[in-house]
Scaffold this active site. Structure first.
Site, PDB file in Angstrom:
ATOM      1  N   SER A  25       0.949  -1.371   0.397  1.00 36.16           N
ATOM      2  CA  SER A  25      -0.424   0.010   0.313  1.00 36.16           C
ATOM      3  C   SER A  25       0.760   1.317   0.105  1.00 36.16           C
ATOM      4  O   SER A  25       1.343   1.486   0.943  1.00 36.16           O
ATOM      5  CB  SER A  25      -0.882  -0.318   1.127  1.00 36.16           C
ATOM      6  OG  SER A  25      -1.449   1.319   1.222  1.00 36.16           O
TER       7      SER A  25
ATOM      8  N   HIS B  59      -1.486  -0.815  -4.236  1.00 35.04           N
ATOM      9  CA  HIS B  59      -2.526  -0.918  -3.987  1.00 35.04           C
ATOM     10  C   HIS B  59      -2.825   0.420  -3.651  1.00 35.04           C
ATOM     11  O   HIS B  59      -1.905   0.846  -2.838  1.00 35.04           O
ATOM     12  CB  HIS B  59      -2.535  -1.627  -2.451  1.00 35.04           C
ATOM     13  CG  HIS B  59      -4.067  -1.718  -1.655  1.00 35.04           C
ATOM     14  ND1 HIS B  59      -4.826  -2.389  -1.798  1.00 35.04           N
ATOM     15  CD2 HIS B  59      -4.485  -1.087  -0.506  1.00 35.04           C
ATOM     16  CE1 HIS B  59      -6.147  -1.887  -1.195  1.00 35.04           C
ATOM     17  NE2 HIS B  59      -5.667  -0.943  -0.298  1.00 35.04           N
TER      18      HIS B  59
ATOM     19  N   ASP C  40      -4.337   3.790  -2.165  1.00 31.85           N
ATOM     20  CA  ASP C  40      -5.769   3.624  -0.987  1.00 31.85           C
ATOM     21  C   ASP C  40      -6.152   5.205  -1.547  1.00 31.85           C
ATOM     22  O   ASP C  40      -5.501   6.078  -0.976  1.00 31.85           O
ATOM     23  CB  ASP C  40      -4.946   3.752   0.552  1.00 31.85           C
ATOM     24  CG  ASP C  40      -4.878   2.115   0.884  1.00 31.85           C
ATOM     25  OD1 ASP C  40      -6.313   1.581   0.667  1.00 31.85           O
ATOM     26  OD2 ASP C  40      -3.984   1.986   1.204  1.00 31.85           O
TER      27      ASP C  40
ATOM     28  N   MET D 290      -8.688   7.500  -0.456  1.00 33.59           N
ATOM     29  CA  MET D 290      -9.989   8.040   0.653  1.00 33.59           C
ATOM     30  C   MET D 290     -10.612   9.698   0.495  1.00 33.59           C
ATOM     31  O   MET D 290     -10.169  10.872  -0.442  1.00 33.59           O
ATOM     32  CB  MET D 290      -8.558   8.372   2.085  1.00 33.59           C
ATOM     33  CG  MET D 290      -8.380   7.114   2.681  1.00 33.59           C
ATOM     34  SD  MET D 290      -7.434   7.449   3.720  1.00 33.59           S
ATOM     35  CE  MET D 290      -6.540   5.615   3.796  1.00 33.59           C
TER      36      MET D 290
ATOM     37  N   HIS E 163      -8.673   0.736  -3.979  1.00 33.75           N
ATOM     38  CA  HIS E 163      -9.226   0.989  -2.841  1.00 33.75           C
ATOM     39  C   HIS E 163      -9.857   2.419  -2.686  1.00 33.75           C
ATOM     40  O   HIS E 163      -9.344   3.186  -1.992  1.00 33.75           O
ATOM     41  CB  HIS E 163      -8.419   0.326  -1.918  1.00 33.75           C
ATOM     42  CG  HIS E 163      -9.386  -0.151  -1.219  1.00 33.75           C
ATOM     43  ND1 HIS E 163      -9.007  -0.214   0.352  1.00 33.75           N
ATOM     44  CD2 HIS E 163     -10.417  -0.178  -0.676  1.00 33.75           C
ATOM     45  CE1 HIS E 163      -9.643   0.053   1.345  1.00 33.75           C
ATOM     46  NE2 HIS E 163     -10.800  -0.368   1.530  1.00 33.75           N
TER      47      HIS E 163
ATOM     48  N   MET F  52     -12.430   4.420  -0.783  1.00 36.41           N
ATOM     49  CA  MET F  52     -12.840   4.527   0.552  1.00 36.41           C
ATOM     50  C   MET F  52     -13.926   6.302  -0.040  1.00 36.41           C
ATOM     51  O   MET F  52     -13.104   7.207   0.894  1.00 36.41           O
ATOM     52  CB  MET F  52     -11.859   4.271   1.285  1.00 36.41           C
ATOM     53  CG  MET F  52     -11.782   2.989   2.158  1.00 36.41           C
ATOM     54  SD  MET F  52      -9.864   3.328   2.488  1.00 36.41           S
ATOM     55  CE  MET F  52      -8.671   3.206   1.448  1.00 36.41           C
TER      56      MET F  52
ATOM     57  N   MET G 245     -11.906  -5.711   5.498  1.00 40.22           N
ATOM     58  CA  MET G 245     -10.654  -4.858   6.132  1.00 40.22           C
ATOM     59  C   MET G 245     -10.963  -5.972   7.750  1.00 40.22           C
ATOM     60  O   MET G 245     -11.102  -6.132   8.816  1.00 40.22           O
ATOM     61  CB  MET G 245     -11.398  -3.535   6.542  1.00 40.22           C
ATOM     62  CG  MET G 245     -11.638  -2.875   4.911  1.00 40.22           C
ATOM     63  SD  MET G 245     -10.132  -2.685   4.323  1.00 40.22           S
ATOM     64  CE  MET G 245      -9.543  -1.741   5.430  1.00 40.22           C
TER      65      MET G 245
ATOM     66  N   ASP H  15      -6.767  -6.205   4.151  1.00 39.41           N
ATOM     67  CA  ASP H  15      -6.122  -5.188   3.805  1.00 39.41           C
ATOM     68  C   ASP H  15      -6.052  -4.829   5.579  1.00 39.41           C
ATOM     69  O   ASP H  15      -6.725  -4.352   6.472  1.00 39.41           O
ATOM     70  CB  ASP H  15      -6.527  -4.036   3.584  1.00 39.41           C
ATOM     71  CG  ASP H  15      -6.363  -2.793   3.403  1.00 39.41           C
ATOM     72  OD1 ASP H  15      -5.091  -2.425   3.642  1.00 39.41           O
ATOM     73  OD2 ASP H  15      -6.619  -1.777   2.713  1.00 39.41           O
TER      74      ASP H  15
HETATM   75  C1  DX5 Z   1      -6.108   1.501   5.205  1.00 40.37           C
HETATM   76  C2  DX5 Z   1      -5.855   1.516   4.155  1.00 40.37           C
HETATM   77  C3  DX5 Z   1      -4.566   0.381   4.089  1.00 40.37           C
HETATM   78  C4  DX5 Z   1      -3.457   0.438   4.418  1.00 40.37           C
HETATM   79  C5  DX5 Z   1      -3.441  -0.199   5.369  1.00 40.37           C
HETATM   80  O1  DX5 Z   1      -7.937   2.545   5.456  1.00 40.37           O
HETATM   81  O2  DX5 Z   1      -7.120   0.206   3.480  1.00 40.37           O
HETATM   82  O3  DX5 Z   1      -3.861   0.257   2.667  1.00 40.37           O
HETATM   83  O4  DX5 Z   1      -2.446   1.130   4.214  1.00 40.37           O
HETATM   84  O5  DX5 Z   1      -1.493   0.066   6.321  1.00 40.37           O
HETATM   85  P1  DX5 Z   1      -1.230  -1.051   7.397  1.00 40.37           P
HETATM   86  O6  DX5 Z   1      -0.492  -2.428   6.302  1.00 40.37           O
HETATM   87  O7  DX5 Z   1       0.270  -0.153   7.530  1.00 40.37           O
HETATM   88  O8  DX5 Z   1      -2.102  -1.947   7.784  1.00 40.37           O
HETATM   89 ZN    ZN Z   2      -6.260   0.244   1.665  1.00 44.64          ZN
END
Ligand code: DX5
Ligand code: ZN
Length: 225
Positions: A8, A33, A35, A37, A66, A68, A137, A175
């Protein structure tokens, strides 16, 4: 079972994203990956399609985006055009989840659905035949570096049972809080794709960190339970 590590980039240095991503890939990462947001669905803001487009030019592995975000339908075309290969949306954020998953596929991306820790796997019963992967998650989404929530593994086990009962073959991704301590248990529960942010980018060499995670995951497939 094809084990894959999906670093990620959330935990990488955004000023050196291409270098960080390629270091992780040189260690054996076969997916990246991303993320996304929006500051509404989750209490944090990250990146959007322009960064995906830049990354697309910098790496060769598929980009696993991903989302969010609220109102995902409005942004799927932009992510697909930017070069996203896999796009996952949250069950909790999509009122018309069936339509959203079809929309992702219509843009020639692999559709995935994501569940927050508090959402039961049974809520996916009517869409499992529409997805290429389910992302469980194992932290509440919004931030990297959080502690792994063990009840996620029970959800993975339930999902593997549902998959067998329905004769489907979607893949299972996890994740949040994945590191050398937690990855083995997730393998044994039935996870194939492991997102790891801080375990890859927050210390040492990303290439070595991916190699070690991959080895720990592959070792766990050898152990009989
Ligand atoms: C959290 C993200 C993850 C995050 C995971 O909302 O969806 O992908 O980057 O990070 P680690 O591996 O540090 O928990
Ligand atoms: Zn993620």
């Amino acid at each position: 079972m094809l084990i894959e590590i999906a670093p990620s980039i959330l935990s990488a240095d955004f000023a050196h994203l291409a270098d960080a991503a390629n270091a992780a890939i040189s260690g054996g990462a076969t997916l990246l990956h991303v993320d996304v947001m929006d500051g509404h669905f989750v209490p944090n803001i990250t990146i959007g399609p322009p960064v995906v487009a830049s990354l697309r030019k910098a790496v060769e592995v598929p980009l696993d985006c991903h989302l969010m975000i609220e109102d995902a339908d409005q942004y799927i075309a932009a992510f697909a055009d930017a070069g996203a290969n896999w796009i996952s949306v949250h069950q909790e954020a999509c009122i018309h989840l069936n339509r959203t998953l079809e929309l992702i596929r219509s843009h020639n991306c692999r559709p995935g659905v994501v569940l927050n820790p508090a959402t039961p796997v049974q809520t996916l019963g009517e869409v499992l035949d529409l997805v290429d992967y389910v992302l469980i998650m194992s932290v509440n989404p919004g931030f990297g570096g959080q502690k792994f929530i063990p009840s996620a593994l029970e959800k993975v086990r339930k999902l593997t049972t549902m998959r067998a009962a329905k004769g489907l073959n979607f893949r299972i991704e996890i994740d949040g809080g994945i590191d050398l301590e937690t990855i083995g248990g997730a393998v044994k529960a039935g996870v194939e794709i492991f997102v790891a942010g801080s375990a890859v980018f927050s210390h040492g060499d990303p290439a070595v960190n991916v190699e070690e995670l991959l080895k720990a995951a592959q070792d766990a497939t050898m152990v009989r339970v």
